[in-house]
Design a protein around this motif. Structure first.
Motif, PDB file in Angstrom:
ATOM      1  N   PHE B  78       0.845  -1.193   0.000  1.00  0.00           N
ATOM      2  CA  PHE B  78       0.000   0.000   0.000  1.00  0.00           C
ATOM      3  C   PHE B  78       0.880   1.243   0.000  1.00  0.00           C
ATOM      4  N   THR B 100      -6.251   3.599   8.163  1.00  0.00           N
ATOM      5  CA  THR B 100      -5.262   3.922   7.140  1.00  0.00           C
ATOM      6  C   THR B 100      -4.146   2.898   7.236  1.00  0.00           C
ATOM      7  N   ARG B 104       1.467   5.199   1.480  1.00  0.00           N
ATOM      8  CA  ARG B 104       0.586   6.095   0.721  1.00  0.00           C
ATOM      9  C   ARG B 104      -0.551   6.611   1.604  1.00  0.00           C
ATOM     10  N   THR B 106      -3.121   4.866   2.536  1.00  0.00           N
ATOM     11  CA  THR B 106      -4.339   4.359   1.913  1.00  0.00           C
ATOM     12  C   THR B 106      -5.395   4.106   2.985  1.00  0.00           C
ATOM     13  N   LEU B 120     -10.882   0.240  -0.931  1.00  0.00           N
ATOM     14  CA  LEU B 120      -9.737   1.056  -0.539  1.00  0.00           C
ATOM     15  C   LEU B 120      -9.813   2.390  -1.259  1.00  0.00           C
ATOM     16  N   TYR B 121      -9.195   3.398  -0.657  1.00  0.00           N
ATOM     17  CA  TYR B 121      -9.090   4.710  -1.279  1.00  0.00           C
ATOM     18  C   TYR B 121      -7.632   5.147  -1.195  1.00  0.00           C
ATOM     19  N   ARG B 122      -7.075   5.502  -2.351  1.00  0.00           N
ATOM     20  CA  ARG B 122      -5.694   5.999  -2.351  1.00  0.00           C
ATOM     21  C   ARG B 122      -5.630   7.258  -3.179  1.00  0.00           C
ATOM     22  N   SER B 137       1.501   6.337   7.398  1.00  0.00           N
ATOM     23  CA  SER B 137       0.056   6.148   7.323  1.00  0.00           C
ATOM     24  C   SER B 137      -0.722   6.893   8.399  1.00  0.00           C
ATOM     25  N   THR B 156      -4.774  13.574   4.461  1.00  0.00           N
ATOM     26  CA  THR B 156      -3.767  12.911   3.628  1.00  0.00           C
ATOM     27  C   THR B 156      -2.360  13.301   4.064  1.00  0.00           C
TER      28      THR B 156
END
Lengths: 124, 669
Positions: B78, B100, B104, B106, B120-122, B137, B156
């Motif tokens: 990830f 998370t 990244r 994610t 998942l969201y990246r 993370s 983020t």
């Protein structure tokens, strides 16, 4: 082709001639540039980055091969640009960290080859 | 608007085929796993009060050793590199776990029973993320629902606030711009998109439909410039992402607190809130633990008490207006910050209930305040503290010292605190300490010289004491539990000869070509070990139970197995050494009967090299069980019930072991 062999040979001689102290000094300077802002001026660690001095260092790395340490440094550090340190720089930083933990004298450089580093166990 | 939203949503699903498939599974799994006995863990700290408490007892002292791994979740892929410092506490609601993970940062939704990935969201933020002062993370995500829609919110790596549909992982199109609020904008200061020093790794605090977001900066030990970005705190509408308010943690001219800055606040930076924020929805107050202004151990650009440095500030959740504040350290010089979530506690006192707040700190004091007005529950008195002599520095004559509860870890260093396994080791430790200035808590940093001392040696060190994982609180017994380390550090300064490195006159690093610090015999500057052993007596890590009905320490145990290199140390052969505990930063979990906490370091365990997750009787501190983990605890444990079974999930990582979630449960009967 011949010229390259000669240069490579000279390079090997240079490596053989340079002693461990030079490598530790290079590593210490690199540490100051690349690592100290997060891991602390004296490797004492900060809120965001672990200490690289014992007891914390020994707790994590005692008994592990030097190859694990150089691999970890090279693949994940510095955090804002992992993979940008070349093998010589990585080895120098590892030598400086090991030296700060009384785990590496200044008689000889750390071996370059990962295979040789695999046989060197930290703390033993 | 609703129709358009739905159409966009369906369009998004069709376009992202993979996400659509995962989303379908998410919905199905959520329904399948829901049952009346299920319990949630909806906030980073368990609840908005940050108690890390769950009244569950299926896993208890009689069966803790029987725990099995229910599932593991690995984050190796990830992100472009694996992560080795995984600090999250996941959330669980409706049978789905959200967190998370990976370099990244994610966001993932995971079936809380099986560990299966649901969505998942990246987001690849490029240079913006590469230059962030808080990579990796982070501490996880936040959850919000009005009963109809549900959102997962997180910040983020590149300092953007994202709102995701909890069912699908798709950004909420009604929030900010396509689900994202750029936190570098609209912050009452100019912040560059890529290079400027601001980010965040804690989770947003969501209370009464307001998302409260703090700020973090690069560590401030050797700031390149005192004029850093300021770490303001903002509140956003959870549905629209609209900024509702901002609180200036460094007051502007005319604002309360500005007069605590004799030279003004126009250029100084930092003062972020990087620790977790707690909130009381009923009182409508959020509690902000504010860090130092620029210069962690050097205050030359910030003379004065410097509000709201190292201050707990209560603000109105809806407006951001300050209600009260309490400064824990005036003009701090030790990087103590306020590192963790204030824990909100309701204490039975004087025949009624006092709404209080308990703040664990690096300096090993627990500050207990009335959370309606900021007044100390037990007297906190201004006492004279040692003064320093660093040129251009100023010192506070006094610091506030809590009279109760007693400190939960070593403060200051004296000969009696040094390692004493043998008289020889004590003698060597004493010789080492002679090279430093030592004294009580708040002995200030000092200039290291070739012929004098190498600086100030102080406990707690700059990393505590307690740190970001904070503590836990049991509302039934009114006991607070906190892990802390005994890990002194050197606070030393050197004249800065190179203004290209920093505009500070004194720095904790040497900028001269030749070091003034040279070894003295076998002693090396900065090496705080004696024959490889820690300088101070164990325990090097401990868990303390504090009785908040009377401000006393109820019990204390060494936490963490004695390290291999200590157990097998040639100088300790034949000696019986009680468990030493070990240094680190650890979060604890409290349940109906147990205090649960993993270890911070590995040792040679019966099952192989690893660390243990230990359970203690919460009344007595007696160890009730321990289970093996292949790597140290690096996040904080949490727990929930799903389909009639209790789970404990913990983030582990470290050394060469990459980030992983471990979920434990009892074997099926």
């Amino acid at each position: 082709v011949k010229r390259w062999i000669v240069i490579a040979g000279m390079g090997a001689l240079l490596v053989a001639a340079s002693d461990g102290r030079e490598q530790i000094e290079r590593g210490t300077a690199l540490y100051g540039e690349q690592c100290a802002s997060c891991h602390g001026a004296r490797m004492e660690g900060q809120d965001v980055a672990p200490a690289l001095r014992s007891p914390a260092f020994a707790s994590e790395w005692h008994g592990r091969p030097v190859a694990d340490l150089t691999w970890r440094i090279n693949s994940t550090m510095p955090q804002n640009a992992p993979g940008t340190l070349d093998a010589a720089q990585t080895n120098a930083i590892a030598a400086a960290i090991l030296h700060a933990n009384d785990q590496h004298g200044d008689g000889a450089e750390l071996p370059e080859s990962p295979a040789a580093q695999k046989t060197l166990l930290i703390g033993q | 608007v609703r129709t358009i939203t739905r159409r966009l949503f369906i369009g998004g699903l069709a376009w992202l085929g993979l996400t659509a498939r995962l989303a379908g599974q998410a919905t199905g799994a959520g329904k399948a796993s829901s049952s009346p006995a299920d319990t949630d863990w909806r906030h980073y700290g368990g609840d908005l009060a940050s108690t890390r408490y769950a009244p569950l007892d299926q896993i208890n002292g009689s069966n803790f050793n029987d725990l099995d791994i229910a599932w593991r979740f690995k984050f190796d892929n990830f992100g472009p590199q694996a992560e080795y410092k995984y600090e999250a506490t996941p959330l669980v609601t409706g049978g789905i776990l959200y967190t998370t993970g990976g370099t990244r940062r994610t966001v993932v939704a995971i079936n809380a029973i099986s560990g299966e990935l649901l969505w998942l969201y990246r987001i690849d933020e490029g240079v913006r993320a590469q230059k962030s002062p808080r990579r990796l993370s982070g501490h996880g995500v936040s959850y919000w629902s009005d009963g109809d829609i549900a959102r997962i919110l997180f910040v983020t790596v590149g300092y953007q606030l994202v709102s995701l549909d909890a069912r699908t992982g798709l950004p909420d199109p009604d929030f900010g711009h396509a689900g994202i609020v750029d936190l570098k904008l609209n912050d009452d200061q100019q912040i560059g998109p890529d290079n400027d020093d601001i980010g965040l790794h804690s989770t947003p605090c969501v209370c009464r439909n307001v998302v409260i977001v703090g700020a973090a900066h690069s560590t401030g030990f050797q700031p390149p410039h005192h004029a850093n970005v300021k770490g303001y705190v903002r509140g956003f509408d959870v549905r629209s992402g609209k900024r509702l308010w901002i609180f200036h943690t460094i007051p502007r001219p005319g604002e309360l607190g500005y007069d605590s800055w004799p030279k003004g606040t126009e250029t100084i930076g930092n003062g972020g809130v990087w620790a977790q924020i707690s909130a009381d929805a009923e009182l409508g107050l959020a509690y902000l633990p504010v860090e130092l202004p620029t210069g962690d151990i050097n205050g030359e650009f910030r003379p004065g008490d410097g509000l709201f440095g190292e201050t707990i500030v209560a603000v109105d959740v809806l407006t951001g207006e300050r209600r009260w504040h309490y400064q824990t350290i005036h003009h701090g010089l030790w990087d103590y910050d306020v590192p963790a979530a204030p824990i909100l506690v309701d204490l039975p006192m004087h025949g009624g209930v006092i709404k209080a707040l308990a703040q664990p700190t690096k300096q090993a004091f627990l500050y207990v305040l009335d959370r309606t007005n900021g007044r100390p529950i037990w007297p906190i008195v201004e006492r004279p503290v040692p003064q320093g002599d660093v040129p251009r520095e100023t010192y506070s004559r006094t610091q506030p010292i809590p009279t109760r509860p007693p400190p939960f870890d070593l403060q200051g260093i004296g000969i009696k605190d040094l390692i004493d396994f043998t008289p020889e080791l004590r003698a060597e430790a004493t010789a080492l300490v002679r090279n430093y200035r030592v004294g009580p808590l708040y002995t200030p940093p000092s200039v290291a010289t070739a012929d004098g001392t190498w600086g100030t040696l102080l406990a707690p060190g700059a990393i505590g004491g307690a740190n970001w994982p904070g503590g836990a609180y049991d509302p039934d017994t009114h006991r607070l539990y906190v892990f802390s380390q005994t890990n002194p550090t050197v606070f030393s300064l050197f004249a800065n000869e190179n203004k290209a490195v920093s505009d500070f006159g004194y720095l904790p690093v040497e900028t001269t070509p030749k070091s003034v610090l040279v070894p003295r015999g076998h002693l090396n500057p900065g090496d705080l070990t004696v024959e490889g052993l820690p300088l101070v007596r164990p325990p090097w890590g401990r868990i303390t139970a504090i009785d908040l009905t009377n401000g006393s320490l109820a019990w204390q145990v060494a936490h963490g197995e004695t390290p291999d290199e200590v157990r097998h140390h040639p100088r300790l052969k034949g000696l019986t050494i009680p468990r030493t505990g070990r240094t680190g930063m650890l979060g604890v979990l409290v349940t109906k009967s147990l205090v649960i906490c993993g270890e911070a370091g590995v040792f040679t365990a019966p099952d192989g090299r690893g660390a243990m997750m230990r359970a203690y009787d919460k009344d007595s501190g007696a160890e009730k069980g321990a289970v093996y983990m292949p790597a140290p605890q690096s996040g904080s444990p949490m727990t929930y019930m799903a389909k009639g079974r209790q789970y404990i999930v913990v983030a582990i990582s470290g050394g060469t072991y990459p980030a992983e979630l471990l979920a434990y449960r009892l074997p099926a009967v």
